[in-house]
Motif scaffolding. Structure first.
Motif, PDB file in Angstrom:
ATOM      1  N   PHE A   1      15.851  19.561 -12.907  1.00 52.79           N
ATOM      2  CA  PHE A   1      16.997  20.376 -13.273  1.00 52.79           C
ATOM      3  C   PHE A   1      17.144  21.501 -12.259  1.00 52.79           C
ATOM      4  CE2 PHE A   1      15.665  18.464 -17.267  1.00 52.79           C
ATOM      5  CZ  PHE A   1      16.882  18.065 -17.812  1.00 52.79           C
ATOM      6  N   PHE A   2      18.214  22.283 -12.395  1.00 52.81           N
ATOM      7  CA  PHE A   2      18.472  23.413 -11.505  1.00 52.81           C
ATOM      8  C   PHE A   2      17.258  24.329 -11.405  1.00 52.81           C
ATOM      9  CE2 PHE A   2      19.650  27.872 -11.098  1.00 52.81           C
ATOM     10  CZ  PHE A   2      20.290  27.864  -9.881  1.00 52.81           C
ATOM     11  N   GLY A   3      16.673  24.663 -12.557  1.00 53.91           N
ATOM     12  CA  GLY A   3      15.525  25.578 -12.573  1.00 53.91           C
ATOM     13  C   GLY A   3      14.337  25.041 -11.804  1.00 53.91           C
ATOM     14  N   SER A   4      14.109  23.733 -11.880  1.00 55.79           N
ATOM     15  CA  SER A   4      12.990  23.118 -11.158  1.00 55.79           C
ATOM     16  C   SER A   4      13.196  23.224  -9.656  1.00 55.79           C
ATOM     17  CB  SER A   4      12.860  21.633 -11.527  1.00 55.79           C
ATOM     18  OG  SER A   4      12.840  21.456 -12.906  1.00 55.79           O
ATOM     19  N   VAL A   5      14.416  22.947  -9.198  1.00 53.87           N
ATOM     20  CA  VAL A   5      14.722  23.004  -7.767  1.00 53.87           C
ATOM     21  C   VAL A   5      14.628  24.440  -7.271  1.00 53.87           C
ATOM     22  CG1 VAL A   5      16.456  22.560  -5.990  1.00 53.87           C
ATOM     23  CG2 VAL A   5      16.143  20.927  -7.858  1.00 53.87           C
ATOM     24  N   SER A   6      15.150  25.382  -8.049  1.00 49.77           N
ATOM     25  CA  SER A   6      15.070  26.797  -7.663  1.00 49.77           C
ATOM     26  C   SER A   6      13.618  27.242  -7.559  1.00 49.77           C
ATOM     27  CB  SER A   6      15.798  27.664  -8.688  1.00 49.77           C
ATOM     28  OG  SER A   6      17.159  27.372  -8.686  1.00 49.77           O
ATOM     29  N   HIS A   7      12.800  26.819  -8.515  1.00 51.76           N
ATOM     30  CA  HIS A   7      11.376  27.152  -8.505  1.00 51.76           C
ATOM     31  C   HIS A   7      10.702  26.572  -7.259  1.00 51.76           C
ATOM     32  CE1 HIS A   7       7.366  27.862 -10.078  1.00 51.76           C
ATOM     33  NE2 HIS A   7       7.084  26.586  -9.953  1.00 51.76           N
ATOM     34  N   MET A   8      11.031  25.330  -6.930  1.00 50.26           N
ATOM     35  CA  MET A   8      10.452  24.678  -5.751  1.00 50.26           C
ATOM     36  C   MET A   8      10.850  25.429  -4.481  1.00 50.26           C
ATOM     37  SD  MET A   8      10.808  20.660  -4.569  1.00 50.26           S
ATOM     38  CE  MET A   8      12.401  20.552  -5.311  1.00 50.26           C
TER      39      MET A   8
ATOM     40  N   ASP B   1      11.780  28.571  -4.147  1.00 53.11           N
ATOM     41  CA  ASP B   1      11.104  29.870  -4.122  1.00 53.11           C
ATOM     42  C   ASP B   1       9.677  29.735  -3.609  1.00 53.11           C
ATOM     43  OD1 ASP B   1      13.342  31.127  -5.121  1.00 53.11           O
ATOM     44  OD2 ASP B   1      12.580  31.269  -7.181  1.00 53.11           O
ATOM     45  N   ARG B   2       8.974  28.710  -4.081  1.00 56.82           N
ATOM     46  CA  ARG B   2       7.588  28.514  -3.661  1.00 56.82           C
ATOM     47  C   ARG B   2       7.495  28.151  -2.194  1.00 56.82           C
ATOM     48  NH1 ARG B   2       5.302  24.873  -8.229  1.00 56.82           N
ATOM     49  NH2 ARG B   2       3.610  24.565  -6.767  1.00 56.82           N
ATOM     50  N   ILE B   3       8.413  27.334  -1.720  1.00 53.51           N
ATOM     51  CA  ILE B   3       8.400  26.950  -0.308  1.00 53.51           C
ATOM     52  C   ILE B   3       8.675  28.162   0.577  1.00 53.51           C
ATOM     53  CG2 ILE B   3       9.651  25.653   1.469  1.00 53.51           C
ATOM     54  CD1 ILE B   3       9.990  23.421  -0.652  1.00 53.51           C
TER      55      ILE B   3
END
Length: 131
Positions: free
Chosen positions: A42-49, A51-53
């Motif tokens: 979902f959007f939140g998962s991609v945003s989290h990924m 941010d971590r990168i």
């Protein structure tokens, strides 16, 4: 609320291609990193990924990031647009993104016709993406 909870269920890990998985960005080879994503996206998962990168210092010398979505069983429309934005941001940082996914999700991504998720960066197996 349900979407937020399901988005947190996506497991995002990084691989050094020597059998070591962690939640830190790790090198696979010279300038190459693999991000493994498992579960619904979902959007939140991609945003989290993203941010971590972007927050990991080791990414500075990265030339290629392979986003392995072969174990993603669902990707909603918000995730597709967030993934497209992530690809755009990586390209702006002179990092070549590659997305590896199932043939069905590849077809879905290409049908949406986003500006950055193109045939040239979407692969259906890791071996081809690693070239």
């Amino acid at each position: 609320m349900l979407t937020r909870r399901v988005a947190r269920e996506a497991d995002i890990s990084f691989d050094d291609h020597n059998g070591h998985h962690s939640h830190d960005v790790e090198k696979v080879g010279p300038g190459v990193r693999v991000v493994h994503v498992k579960g619904p996206l979902f959007f939140g998962s991609v945003s989290h990924m993203l941010d971590r990168i972007e927050t990991v210092d080791k990414v500075i010398d990265t030339e290629d990031i392979i986003i392995d979505c072969l174990k993603v069983d669902f990707m909603d429309l918000t995730a597709i647009f967030a993934l497209d934005e992530m690809v755009e941001r990586l390209l702006q940082h002179k990092i070549r993104p590659k997305v590896v996914t199932t043939p069905a999700i590849k077809e879905q991504l290409l049908q949406i016709n986003t500006p950055h998720l193109t045939e040239a960066i979407i692969f259906t197996n890791m071996k081809t993406a690693m070239r």
